[in-house]
Design an enzyme around this catalytic site. Structure first.
Site, PDB file in Angstrom:
ATOM      1  N   LYS A 120      -3.718  21.630  -8.320  1.00 31.16           N
ATOM      2  CA  LYS A 120      -2.658  21.735  -7.640  1.00 31.16           C
ATOM      3  C   LYS A 120      -1.884  22.903  -7.939  1.00 31.16           C
ATOM      4  CE  LYS A 120      -1.639  16.620  -7.700  1.00 31.16           C
ATOM      5  NZ  LYS A 120      -2.350  15.964  -8.460  1.00 31.16           N
ATOM      6  N   LYS A 172       4.626  13.748 -12.407  1.00 29.15           N
ATOM      7  CA  LYS A 172       3.690  13.294 -11.728  1.00 29.15           C
ATOM      8  C   LYS A 172       2.360  13.733 -12.888  1.00 29.15           C
ATOM      9  CE  LYS A 172       3.640  14.995  -7.125  1.00 29.15           C
ATOM     10  NZ  LYS A 172       2.827  16.175  -6.467  1.00 29.15           N
ATOM     11  N   GLY A 178      -3.715  10.595  -5.043  1.00 31.18           N
ATOM     12  CA  GLY A 178      -3.680   9.709  -4.011  1.00 31.18           C
ATOM     13  C   GLY A 178      -2.432   8.789  -4.664  1.00 31.18           C
ATOM     14  N   GLY A 179      -1.335   9.297  -5.134  1.00 37.93           N
ATOM     15  CA  GLY A 179      -0.113   8.640  -5.143  1.00 37.93           C
ATOM     16  C   GLY A 179      -0.104   7.983  -6.557  1.00 37.93           C
ATOM     17  N   GLU A 214       8.521  18.157 -10.664  1.00 41.60           N
ATOM     18  CA  GLU A 214       8.623  18.844  -9.675  1.00 41.60           C
ATOM     19  C   GLU A 214      10.116  18.339  -8.983  1.00 41.60           C
ATOM     20  OE1 GLU A 214       5.673  18.121  -6.690  1.00 41.60           O
ATOM     21  OE2 GLU A 214       4.362  19.548  -7.337  1.00 41.60           O
ATOM     22  N   LYS A 252      -0.642   5.350   1.014  1.00 45.85           N
ATOM     23  CA  LYS A 252      -0.542   5.229   2.278  1.00 45.85           C
ATOM     24  C   LYS A 252      -1.006   3.980   2.899  1.00 45.85           C
ATOM     25  CE  LYS A 252      -1.837   9.980   2.377  1.00 45.85           C
ATOM     26  NZ  LYS A 252      -2.972  10.951   1.941  1.00 45.85           N
ATOM     27  N   ASN A 313      -6.458  18.297  -0.240  1.00 44.23           N
ATOM     28  CA  ASN A 313      -7.474  17.333  -0.774  1.00 44.23           C
ATOM     29  C   ASN A 313      -8.944  17.783  -0.113  1.00 44.23           C
ATOM     30  OD1 ASN A 313      -5.689  15.661  -2.015  1.00 44.23           O
ATOM     31  ND2 ASN A 313      -5.076  14.647  -0.066  1.00 44.23           N
ATOM     32  N   ARG A 315     -11.764  17.152   0.078  1.00 47.69           N
ATOM     33  CA  ARG A 315     -12.696  15.756   0.338  1.00 47.69           C
ATOM     34  C   ARG A 315     -12.455  15.408   1.918  1.00 47.69           C
ATOM     35  NH1 ARG A 315      -8.503  12.857  -2.647  1.00 47.69           N
ATOM     36  NH2 ARG A 315      -7.446  11.706  -1.093  1.00 47.69           N
ATOM     37  N   VAL A 318      -9.436   9.048   3.578  1.00 48.54           N
ATOM     38  CA  VAL A 318      -9.603   7.716   4.353  1.00 48.54           C
ATOM     39  C   VAL A 318      -9.056   7.725   5.713  1.00 48.54           C
ATOM     40  CG1 VAL A 318      -8.569   5.228   4.445  1.00 48.54           C
ATOM     41  CG2 VAL A 318      -9.150   6.609   2.156  1.00 48.54           C
TER      42      VAL A 318
END
Lengths: 480, 218
Positions: A120, A172, A178-179, A214, A252, A313, A315, A318
């Site tokens: 990140k 974080k 992914g949260g 942040e 999500k 991300n 990748r 989903v």
């Protein structure tokens, strides 16, 4: 891409099924893996049905790289598809696959790209260098408590100066995603306690206790840009998604494509311009980073319409299906877009450049985005109890087939299914399409109303699911 | 009150248990022993000396021995798997094992102690304060009481606290390991109420005195 390629599917559940189907579509052989608790999962059944008993190999863990490579060798696989989660964003795994004695093609970005953008902090620096706006805060993982406190104090002070009534700071896990491992702090005196909690959680879950601090931007919308790139320097996008409907744990639950609906809803800012802006910024970063497979650029958009890049991300996501359902490729009339099949093709070296590959390549102008797609994540969880996961047996799962509906699920419709407690209790992804947002919402609600989903836990209690939550949130989709 | 004598007699009547050994992961298996072979489990205060090698399994050019988890005699081996690529958790050997004093004691204590079960399949950890105490002084230094926050339940990447419910006492036995998945209903800890300590000590003494093991079973 050679028809002799064989793909090891290094994942489980819904995504493993999608990869198997994509391989079949491309005429490629495949082999799946599964753990003991997943023996009844749909991906094992599908693999055996389409490839025979040898197409599903029991392993000890999806997280054991040695295990995956040994299966790849024994089965004669030439490529490895990581799906999402597990090894999908692990550059060491990707590097090992491509540099070991018996080389495998990693179906994803090159390891160096994953390393560059998967971090990140690097992404933030790269973005800032290109003039792309990013969220204010630390630009490296923080391990020292005093240093973290100083950053937090500055962020609180900065927000107060900006006239923010209730300043908030986000803590974080740096290695998270992914949260997971995120907490808000509104009281500067409570910062140290939260910092320690996240640091301990990060150490337990990710093996690295680095933490990011942040500014928390309130009332934002979470948007994404779906990027697709080949190994030869060509980059395209498949539009935007809005992923603002999330659980309390920042997971999500509903994704909508495109990210705003300026033709149907009123916004206090120029929504069409914001969508263009984030697509252009995302492509600029992808070009600069020599991005070479599918990926998602995640954005925060403030109520004033200011976008900030959050992360990349590296990748397949989903929610790839919701972008695919609104997309058409001009050169391939009548063919449904399948981003997983595109990912495999491009991962195996196919060109996007139409001069190099007139049959499967496509230009940005060839991509048409039509209508609105809504993806519902059907999950066994209890929204009333902080979205806590529910485990038990799914006894009935059924829905009405429609031409505008796609349902991807590892849960069988013809027999009961025990949810393994080792993994997230995701049951299905349901994607509806409509010509307009209003029609997509109406169809979405119709699907949820007719959905049959029943189950019992070990003490006889009924299934808890998020269907009521999804239904309620459908009413205001894309409003901002 | 449990009948220790009856339980001991019951165990003496059938002092063996069959231990099935399975492959820990995928790989090419090479068997090292035949039926009838005597095998030894791990030895040493910290089980640092590995047991007899039953087989080796190779993957990624890395040969890994599979050791006997316990003492006993090899009852059967799956000779058809020799030099074959095998899947994870494939059973390949059965060992007939004579129960040790410690195993008999653990089995009887499970009937004597108050067992606090796992409410659901998950990974369990002690809360940090208790964990520190267990590491420093052992579980028997920890006193528990009804309603005390004792565990962290970790499943599906989420963590939540779990309070102990049951009689007050000391943690006499811990039945879960670090990062192990515990099934719903399986015991997490065995608690001994303070007024029962003498009874438990009596159980320990009886087993120590009455259970006889063949030489070299330890």
């Amino acid at each position: 891409m050679k028809q002799t390629d064989k793909v090891l599917v290094a994942n489980r559940g819904e995504i493993a099924m999608r990869i198997v189907q994509a391989c079949a579509k491309l005429g490629l052989d495949f082999v799946c893996v599964y753990t003991d608790v997943d023996h009844a999962s749909g991906h094992v059944r599908l693999a055996r049905k389409m490839g025979g008993d040898a197409a599903a190999v029991r392993i000890s863990s999806y997280r054991d790289a040695n295990e995956l490579f040994s299966v790849a060798d024994a089965a004669g696989a030439t490529a490895i598809h990581p799906g999402y989660g597990f090894f999908a964003e692990d550059f060491r795994f990707a590097r090992r696959a491509t540099e070991r004695r018996r080389k495998l093609t990693f179906i994803g970005p090159s390891w160096s790209v994953i390393r560059e953008l998967g971090d990140k902090i690097n992404t933030k620096r790269l973005a800032r260098g290109l003039g792309v706006p990013t969220v204010p805060g630390s630009d490296r993982p923080i391990y020292d408590e005093m240093e973290a406190e100083e950053i937090a104090e500055n962020l609180f002070a900065f927000q107060s100066e900006q006239g923010v009534e209730k300043p908030l700071v986000l803590v974080k896990a740096s290695a998270g995603g992914g949260g997971m491992g995120i907490e808000e702090v509104h009281d500067p005196d409570a910062f140290r306690q939260v910092f320690r909690r996240i640091r301990n959680y990060a150490k337990r879950q990710f093996g690295d206790d680095g933490v990011l601090v942040e500014q928390r931007i309130m009332n934002f919308n979470h948007l994404e840009v779906q990027v697709v790139a080949d190994r030869h320097g060509h980059v395209r996008h498949f539009g935007t998604r809005n992923c603002s409907v999330q659980s309390t744990g920042h997971q999500k639950r509903i994704e909508v494509a495109p990210g705003f609906a300026p033709g149907e809803l009123k916004y206090s800012f120029d929504a069409a311009r914001v969508l263009e802006e984030i697509k252009n910024h995302s492509l600029a970063i992808a070009q600069a980073a020599c991005y070479d497979n599918v990926g998602t650029w995640e954005w925060i958009v403030t109520p004033k319409g200011d976008p900030f890049l959050m992360e990349v991300n590296t990748r397949i996501q989903v929610e790839n299906g919701v972008s695919a359902i609104i997309a058409r490729i001009g050169r391939r009339e009548g063919e449904e877009v399948d981003l997983i099949a595109e990912q495999i093709r491009l991962g195996l070296g196919a060109h996007l450049d139409t001069e190099k590959d007139a049959k499967t390549g496509f230009d940005q102008e060839d991509i048409r985005l039509e209508g609105v797609g809504i993806e519902y994540r059907l999950i066994a969880e209890d929204p009333a109890r902080g979205f806590s996961p529910w485990t038990g047996r799914i006894e009935r799962f059924d829905f009405v087939e429609e031409p505008w509906l796609k349902v991807h699920s590892q849960v069988p419709r013809d027999e009961p299914y025990d949810i393994p407690t080792e993994y997230d209790p995701n049951l299905a992804l349901a994607i509806v399409w409509g010509r307009t947002l209003a029609e997509a919402k109406e169809r979405g609600l119709g699907f949820l109303d007719k959905l049959v989903l029943e189950g019992k836990d070990s003490s006889g209690g009924g299934l808890k699911s998020n269907v009521a939550f999804l239904r309620e949130k459908t009413a205001n989709l894309l409003e901002f | 009150m449990i009948d220790v004598k009856a339980l001991l007699e019951e165990m003496k009547a059938s002092p063996y248990t069959m231990v099935e050994v399975a492959t820990p992961h995928t790989g090419v298996l090479s068997l090292s022993l035949a039926p009838g072979a005597q095998v030894r489990g791990p030895l040493g205060s910290w089980k640092e000396k590995k047991g007899t090698t039953l087989a080796t399994i190779e993957r990624e050019r890395n040969v890994k021995p599979i050791h006997a988890p316990t003492n006993g005699v090899v009852e059967s081996v799956a000779s058809d798997l020799d030099t074959a690529f095998v899947q994870a958790a494939t059973p390949f050997c059965t060992i007939r094992h004579y129960l040790t004093k410690a195993e008999v004691l653990a089995a009887i204590l499970k009937k004597a102690l108050f067992l606090f079960p796992a409410p659901e399949r998950a990974k369990y950890y002690f809360v940090p304060e208790v964990d520190k105490k267990v590491r420093a002084s052992g579980s028997r230094a920890v006193k528990v009481r009804d309603g005390m926050e004792l565990f962290i339940v970790s499943r599906m990447k989420r963590e939540s606290p779990l309070a102990y419910s049951g009689p007050a006492g000391i943690i006499y036995a811990v039945y879960f390991g670090l990062a192990d998945n515990v099934d719903a209903g399986d015991p997490l800890i065995g608690v001994c109420p303070a007024d029962q300590l003498a009874v438990i000590q009596d159980v320990v003494n009886r087993v120590q005195a009455e259970w006889e093991e063949p030489e070299g079973n330890g």
